[in-house]
Scaffold this motif. Sequence first.
Motif, short mmCIF file in Angstrom:
data_model
loop_
_atom_site.label_atom_id
_atom_site.label_comp_id
_atom_site.label_asym_id
_atom_site.label_seq_id
_atom_site.Cartn_x
_atom_site.Cartn_y
_atom_site.Cartn_z
N LEU A 73 2.64 5.44 -4.66
CA LEU A 73 2.66 4.03 -5.34
C LEU A 73 2.50 3.24 -4.25
O LEU A 73 3.13 3.27 -3.02
N SER A 74 1.50 2.19 -4.42
CA SER A 74 1.30 1.15 -3.37
C SER A 74 0.84 -0.04 -4.11
O SER A 74 0.38 -0.04 -5.36
N ASP A 75 1.04 -1.28 -3.42
CA ASP A 75 0.09 -2.44 -4.21
C ASP A 75 -1.24 -2.06 -4.54
O ASP A 75 -1.63 -2.41 -5.56
N TRP A 76 -2.11 -1.49 -3.37
CA TRP A 76 -3.49 -0.81 -3.90
C TRP A 76 -3.63 -0.06 -5.17
O TRP A 76 -4.43 -0.39 -5.85
N TYR A 77 -2.69 0.88 -5.36
CA TYR A 77 -2.79 1.80 -6.36
C TYR A 77 -2.67 1.14 -7.69
O TYR A 77 -3.27 1.26 -8.73
N SER A 107 7.10 5.73 -3.18
CA SER A 107 6.61 4.31 -2.99
C SER A 107 6.36 4.05 -1.50
O SER A 107 7.40 4.39 -0.71
N ILE A 108 5.28 3.42 -1.08
CA ILE A 108 5.19 3.19 0.27
C ILE A 108 5.02 1.65 0.43
O ILE A 108 4.26 1.06 1.45
N THR A 109 5.40 0.94 -0.57
CA THR A 109 5.42 -0.83 -0.35
C THR A 109 6.76 -1.30 -0.68
O THR A 109 7.64 -0.52 -1.21
N THR A 110 6.87 -2.14 -0.04
CA THR A 110 8.26 -3.06 -0.26
C THR A 110 8.10 -4.03 -1.16
O THR A 110 8.91 -4.93 -1.74
N ASN A 111 6.86 -4.42 -1.59
CA ASN A 111 6.72 -5.55 -2.68
C ASN A 111 7.04 -5.09 -4.19
O ASN A 111 7.08 -3.87 -4.50
#
Length: 998
Positions: A73-77, A107-111
């Motif tokens: 999971l990331s913003d980009w995904y 998850s690799i995002t903090t957003n």
Amino acid sequence: MPAARRSTAPAGRPPVTVSFAGFNRAWAAWIGDRLERHGMRVAFQRWDPRAGTPLEDALSDLALAEGTVLIVLSDWYIQLGPRSHEEWNAALRTVVADRQDKFAAVSITTNALPTATAVFGAAELADVGAREAERRLLARLGIEPDPHAEPEDDGGGPRYPQEQPRVWGGVPRRNTRFTGRENLLADVYHRLQQAERGAAVCTLYGMSGVGKTQLATEYVYRFGSEYDVVWWVAAGERTPMRQRLAELAPALGLSTGQEYGERLRAVRDALRRGEPSNRWLLVLDGADQPEHVADMLPSGPGHVLLTSQNREWSEHNTMMFEVPVYTREESIAFVRRRAPRLDRAEADQLAEALEDLPLLLDQTAGWLSDSTMTVDEYVELLESGADAEVVRVAHDFPMTYQTSWSILQNRLAEAVPASVDLLRLCSFFAPAAIPVRLLREIPPGDLPEELTGLMNDPLLWNQAISKLLQYSVVRIESHDVTADDASPGGEILYMHRMVHQTVRALMPDRQQAEYSRVAQRALAAADPLRPTDTRLWPRFAELAQHLKAANVLVSRDPDVQNLVLNVLRYMYLSGEYRSGLKLAERALTAWRELLGDTHPRIWDLSYHYANLLRATGDYAATEALDRVVLDHLRETQGPRDLDTLRAATGLAADLRGLARFEEALELSATVLQGYTELVGEQDSRTLNAQNNLAVSLRLLGRYTDSLALHRRTLEARRELLRPRHNWSLFSEIHVATDLRLLGRYAEATSVQEHSVRVHRIVMGNDNPQTLRAEHNLGLCLYRSGDRAKAGRLLGRVLERSERVLGETDPLTLMVAVSYSCFAREHGSLDQAREIGEQVAERYLFQLGAAHPYAIGAQANHALVLRAAGERQQAMLLSEEALAGMRRAVGPDHPWTLGCALNAAAARNFSGDPEAAAELGRDTVTRATATLGLHHPLTLSGQIALAADLRGLRKRQEADKLEEEALTGLSTVLGPQHAHTVSARSRTRPYWDFEPQMT
């Protein structure tokens, strides 16, 4: 993805499928590596669902993978598509909520992510160290750590993504809006990985602004975890480049002195030996001058990536990868990330205007993001040349296109000055396709001094072309010349629209005027001169696209003005009505200012403008225009002047369109007499006048007279012109139409079937005249009884007419009327009603309630209402149509007789056979006198009257009349024809209104 290490997992253990966005490839590689070290089988699935695919479907497809699906999971995904949080929440609740055992996530995002991603129970890997990230990953998947697993820092696998390589220098900030290029990135990666030692050198080349540096930057971030050393060097100038390379020595820990030459030698030696690391990546950005850079390329076990506009790197043993402009889907996705307020259609419009060039998309979308200006307004501003004022320079693309182009143009001018001269000349032709032949055939006397040498010296010409190709400023393609030497062929230059616009913007005004004149003369010299010759239409199409760029409308040169008029004539004949109207309107404005309101050229131009306007159905506007022209010419040149007769021809066509048929007939006869006296009977203008007179006769219902005159015209045109000339083919349509209207269906079909085949060959499938021919064939087949074939053909013609000409075009409305009538009897009554109502509304709006076409559409609609069981309304409408048609064209016109046939049926169905019989007798009497005893409409009237008489208990008279009519139908149409069979079964006949060509 890198090759997976051999797994120690049991063969039957299900794998983990890692689903990741390409932007996060480094994370996927590290996760896969750690899972394999702990005995898991791993598969990789890049997440990039096609635009338009519902998110639910994409997630359902992902769930088909074997084993557990681990989502990174990331913003980009989440944003790919782009997709909104609302879409994600709905899809996750639908697909994942009931299958939690199938999905897992990290998850690799903090957003903030969509709230429904909570269903994954994702392990948080952002902002933690490698050991903790690995522990959380294994725990989320329920994997017991393997105590014998290889350690993280053994140097054999991908580096933890949040840890940079040991040596990292000069790399630009990552572009978080980077879009697409997935296949290109993968190709570069695999070619570098598979290259032999010392040969892993790739060059990303392409035109300015295409995103080469962005692609190289993304490559570094996406694959950088696999290197120990990443060093970025700006390679535009040799000395700064050497100094930057030398700075790598202390970063590598090499023991050298302070002198940068010594450091440079030490760096090259260390890279060659692969010490202190053999996993290194050197990026040389902007290496546009291979002669200054090639000797500095290091060999060794590492990889070299170059970006350049210069194709000459292919001569230096590098693997070449051309970076194209974005695909349209990539452009749309990029624009919507850069300017979220734009919807998909607006993003597509902007991408079209900027021809998918990434730099311009970034800077213009960035400006639009904070502006309230519409995309339509913005595109108009761009086309006016104001793009320098409406861009926003971002860190990702820190230089405007104009600035970067100025630098390249200076470089071209220093190397081969003639290349800039050639480029400037090309900017006065349309950028999409510039025929080299047009440039090379410019008359020598029309060339300025700086171009004379270029055009006369083949060596200098080749040098100039080669330099433009070398820097990706243009591309060149070869097109074979066809057997017909009128078709364009040879080499074609292609230039991006913004290169074209920027070159023009940087030219001095004096030079612009001079080069514009050269382009105008080149186009005039290439004028094929005969727009009526379909074989020359490809030439006219080739020239037409260049008129605007060459500023032809400001020229006083008679040859250039003739070219404009010939192109307008071509556009009218070929069906390019919209383009023709735009050109004609611009020309009228420009020429009135240039020449004055009463110059002869204005009358020539007005004639062509009126033709185009009339073709779109605006008869009132063309009548007003043509009357002004005709009155002026009659006063200044007399009634028997050729220009006056041409203007009168246009006015007669307007009158036919306005249904003032008697006036049109009188004026057409006068024009024919005038041409016959002035140029003789066998001149093409006389034959055109004869054709127009025949059309006027047909519109008055005088089908026999029309057929005789159209046949004479057809034979004369075949002899004077040629059988396949478009005017000869048009006469074939007219002859077949008259035959059909006279009830001679078999003859009409035979003529029209052959004509359609020739039309498709000579004029193309989508030419309006071809569509007319196919429409008439559909009606011929329908009247002949081949209803299945007729329905398919009419449906196809309607679809193509709407696409090519638009839904309100006169021809489209004619076809729609026919298809609606067919659908009423043999298709969908609802469809017939919908189409019929639309046509009726459009005729009412365009022509007015008193026009016979609006009245005829009303008569057709009454038949739909009758079929739907709404008999009272159908009767009222039938009576209104009959009264209206009598007023419009008189009581004896075939259209009025047809309305009477339908009105009599409505009276009968409403329980008034006496009124029906009275109207029926009158209709049969008038039809016999107008069309003859054996015309299908007369015979249908007799069948209908017999039914009314039978309702009045006058059986003897009814039987006699019916027998006579059945005998007539069997003789004229055949005993098994659909109309004959229907009459024999005593099915009440009806009449469909059919608009005619005017």
